[in-house]
Scaffold this active site. Structure first.
Site, PDB file in Angstrom:
ATOM      1  CB  THR A  66      -1.039  -0.073   1.153  1.00 41.17           C
ATOM      2  OG1 THR A  66      -1.941   1.024   1.002  1.00 41.17           O
ATOM      3  CG2 THR A  66      -0.402  -0.044   2.527  1.00 41.17           C
ATOM      4  CE  LYS A  70      -1.915   0.674  -3.424  1.00 41.57           C
ATOM      5  NZ  LYS A  70      -3.335   0.925  -3.721  1.00 41.57           N
ATOM      6  CG  ASP A 106      -6.261  -1.004  -5.715  1.00 42.15           C
ATOM      7  OD1 ASP A 106      -6.677  -1.671  -4.746  1.00 42.15           O
ATOM      8  OD2 ASP A 106      -5.311  -0.203  -5.637  1.00 42.15           O
ATOM      9  N   GLY A 133     -10.649  13.052  -9.154  1.00 38.35           N
ATOM     10  CA  GLY A 133      -9.316  12.670  -8.676  1.00 38.35           C
ATOM     11  C   GLY A 133      -8.529  12.014  -9.797  1.00 38.35           C
ATOM     12  N   GLY A 135      -5.231  10.340  -8.915  1.00 36.56           N
ATOM     13  CA  GLY A 135      -4.094   9.665  -8.279  1.00 36.56           C
ATOM     14  C   GLY A 135      -4.070   8.191  -8.644  1.00 36.56           C
ATOM     15  CB  ALA A 137      -7.489   5.224  -5.882  1.00 29.03           C
ATOM     16  NE  ARG A 158      -5.043  19.714  -5.205  1.00 27.25           N
ATOM     17  CZ  ARG A 158      -4.545  19.431  -4.015  1.00 27.25           C
ATOM     18  NH1 ARG A 158      -4.897  20.163  -2.968  1.00 27.25           N
ATOM     19  NH2 ARG A 158      -3.713  18.421  -3.842  1.00 27.25           N
ATOM     20  N   GLY A 245     -16.808   2.663   0.023  1.00 29.80           N
ATOM     21  CA  GLY A 245     -15.473   2.192  -0.355  1.00 29.80           C
ATOM     22  C   GLY A 245     -15.065   0.856   0.254  1.00 29.80           C
TER      23      GLY A 245
HETATM   24  P1  NAP Z   1      -3.182   9.808  -4.367  1.00 27.59           P
HETATM   25  O1  NAP Z   1      -2.501   9.100  -5.458  1.00 27.59           O
HETATM   26  O2  NAP Z   1      -2.391  10.573  -3.357  1.00 27.59           O
HETATM   27  O3  NAP Z   1      -4.274  10.813  -5.030  1.00 27.59           O
HETATM   28  C1  NAP Z   1      -5.005  11.728  -4.249  1.00 27.59           C
HETATM   29  C2  NAP Z   1      -6.039  12.461  -5.105  1.00 27.59           C
HETATM   30  O4  NAP Z   1      -6.789  13.326  -4.227  1.00 27.59           O
HETATM   31  C3  NAP Z   1      -5.428  13.356  -6.195  1.00 27.59           C
HETATM   32  O5  NAP Z   1      -6.308  13.400  -7.286  1.00 27.59           O
HETATM   33  C4  NAP Z   1      -5.402  14.726  -5.486  1.00 27.59           C
HETATM   34  O6  NAP Z   1      -5.440  15.823  -6.379  1.00 27.59           O
HETATM   35  C5  NAP Z   1      -6.698  14.678  -4.714  1.00 27.59           C
HETATM   36  N1  NAP Z   1      -6.673  15.604  -3.577  1.00 27.59           N
HETATM   37  C6  NAP Z   1      -5.997  15.446  -2.399  1.00 27.59           C
HETATM   38  N2  NAP Z   1      -6.192  16.529  -1.617  1.00 27.59           N
HETATM   39  C7  NAP Z   1      -6.996  17.380  -2.322  1.00 27.59           C
HETATM   40  C8  NAP Z   1      -7.568  18.671  -2.054  1.00 27.59           C
HETATM   41  N3  NAP Z   1      -7.333  19.302  -0.882  1.00 27.59           N
HETATM   42  N4  NAP Z   1      -8.357  19.239  -2.996  1.00 27.59           N
HETATM   43  C9  NAP Z   1      -8.618  18.608  -4.170  1.00 27.59           C
HETATM   44  N5  NAP Z   1      -8.098  17.405  -4.492  1.00 27.59           N
HETATM   45  C10 NAP Z   1      -7.310  16.789  -3.564  1.00 27.59           C
HETATM   46  O7  NAP Z   1      -4.056   8.797  -3.488  1.00 27.59           O
HETATM   47  P2  NAP Z   1      -4.772   7.447  -3.987  1.00 27.59           P
HETATM   48  O8  NAP Z   1      -3.881   6.285  -3.781  1.00 27.59           O
HETATM   49  O9  NAP Z   1      -5.352   7.687  -5.338  1.00 27.59           O
HETATM   50  O10 NAP Z   1      -5.935   7.298  -2.878  1.00 27.59           O
HETATM   51  C11 NAP Z   1      -6.993   8.263  -2.815  1.00 27.59           C
HETATM   52  C12 NAP Z   1      -8.016   7.845  -1.754  1.00 27.59           C
HETATM   53  O11 NAP Z   1      -8.600   6.597  -2.087  1.00 27.59           O
HETATM   54  C13 NAP Z   1      -7.435   7.654  -0.341  1.00 27.59           C
HETATM   55  O12 NAP Z   1      -8.365   8.204   0.562  1.00 27.59           O
HETATM   56  C14 NAP Z   1      -7.360   6.149  -0.170  1.00 27.59           C
HETATM   57  O13 NAP Z   1      -7.508   5.755   1.182  1.00 27.59           O
HETATM   58  C15 NAP Z   1      -8.569   5.705  -0.983  1.00 27.59           C
HETATM   59  N6  NAP Z   1      -8.434   4.335  -1.507  1.00 27.59           N
HETATM   60  C16 NAP Z   1      -9.417   3.449  -1.199  1.00 27.59           C
HETATM   61  C17 NAP Z   1      -9.333   2.147  -1.699  1.00 27.59           C
HETATM   62  C18 NAP Z   1     -10.408   1.163  -1.369  1.00 27.59           C
HETATM   63  O14 NAP Z   1     -10.156  -0.042  -1.493  1.00 27.59           O
HETATM   64  N7  NAP Z   1     -11.581   1.598  -0.978  1.00 27.59           N
HETATM   65  C19 NAP Z   1      -8.253   1.767  -2.530  1.00 27.59           C
HETATM   66  C20 NAP Z   1      -7.265   2.717  -2.830  1.00 27.59           C
HETATM   67  C21 NAP Z   1      -7.370   4.006  -2.303  1.00 27.59           C
HETATM   68  P3  NAP Z   1      -4.039  16.455  -6.982  1.00 27.59           P
HETATM   69  O15 NAP Z   1      -3.639  15.529  -8.110  1.00 27.59           O
HETATM   70  O16 NAP Z   1      -4.445  17.810  -7.439  1.00 27.59           O
HETATM   71  O17 NAP Z   1      -3.048  16.454  -5.849  1.00 27.59           O
END
Ligand code: NAP
Length: 283
Positions: A66, A70, A106, A133, A135, A137, A158, A245
């Protein structure tokens, strides 16, 4: 079976204390009567390459990866599945024929959670999606939606440049946008997926007005702490389908367990209830 022969798997991340994966795999080990173990391991980025090389020697058959490892895991495996190559990210590791293999589950986890919540064939109704988003995920979710054949996915972020990188998966069906485009895009969308960390416990709130979404649309939030995010509450109040989720988290764990312990486990209401109880104790 002697202790030394017990198959052991791990979840590795940094930090890792919050991970629910040990609870999920522990539940299945007990349910299927398998003498195995699943451990949380905190490894800092600087030590991760050495961890990959050494885990088999330390008695592990594989594990989950995690944040923030990754992408490093993808670079470190000898064999990556097509899914992992498309995302340049690995969340599941195992050894096969002496070689380190990696997959990204995922994608499967997300589409399986929609299958479970909405029924097989949801993609026939939900043909236009908005993914909020861009990122790691989001990449997995966009890949899953493309695989299921949805007509179009608008990626809203964003930082629009990061959304544009994902458009390269399929420029005929994907578009990239900044946050200012969201309201107009929602008016034509049948499915909204929040993949940002906004709305998660300890993070800023996610402010989205679902009023423009048409009747019969669905809203998924991959944040699972809290389980009922403000976005899902708003969706339910509007009479839209709301998918939390936790389903994705539970379903992404299935392929790894099967590889390490030899049984394809089931995502049951009992498992879900056990994780919900834990989330209520420690959100
Ligand atoms: P990541 O790669 O860090 O991406 C984060 C995303 O959130 C980016 O698009 C970022 O935008 C946006 N973001 C963060 N802060 C923000 C703000 N203040 N305003 C606007 N946009 C904002 O993270 P990730 O791995 O994709 O994970 C994202 C979420 O999904 C986490 O909460 C994680 O726990 C959850 N998740 C859940 C599962 C599940 O099995 N349910 C699996 C994976 C992840 P920018 O690009 O502009 O920074």
């Amino acid at each position: 079976m002697s202790n030394a022969a017990i198959p052991k798997a791990f979840v590795v991340g940094h930090p890792i204390a919050h991970s629910r994966s040990p609870l999920i795999h522990g539940h299945w080990l007990e349910r299927y009567g398998i003498a195995g173990a699943y451990e949380r391991i905190d490894v800092a980025p600087v030590d991760f390459a050495a961890f990959l090389v050494n885990f088999a020697g330390n008695g592990f058959v594989g594990g989950n990866v995690t944040l923030p490892h990754k992408e490093a895991a993808f670079r470190g495996v000898r064999v990556a599945t097509a899914r992992a190559r498309r995302l340049s990210a690995v969340n599941t590791l195992w050894i096969e024929n002496g070689l380190l293999h990696g997959d990204n589950t995922d994608v499967l986890g997300f589409v399986a959670s929609l299958d479970a919540a909405l029924g097989i064939g949801w993609e026939n109704d939900l043909r236009r999606a908005v993914v909020l988003g861009a990122g790691g995920a989001a990449r997995a979710i966009v890949a899953g939606l493309l695989d299921r054949g949805v007509d179009s996915v608008a990626i809203v972020n964003r930082t629009p440049e990061k959304a544009r990188e994902i458009v390269a998966f399929d420029p005929t069906r994907l578009t990239a946008h900044g946050l200012d485009a969201l309201t107009a895009l929602l008016a034509g969308a049948r499915l909204l997926v929040n993949t940002t960390s906004l709305g998660m416990t300890g993070q800023p709130p996610l402010q989205v007005d679902l009023a423009p979404m048409p009747e019969g649309a669905a809203v998924a939030d991959i944040v699972y702490a809290p389980l009922e995010t403000a976005l899902l509450k708003q969706a339910r109040e509007r009479g839209l389908a709301a998918i939390d989720g936790l389903g994705m988290l539970l379903h992404q764990a299935v392929p790894g367990f099967e590889r390490w312990f030899g049984i394809r486990p089931e995502v049951t209401p009992e498992l879900r209830a056990a994780i919900v109880a834990d989330l209520e104790k420690k959100p």
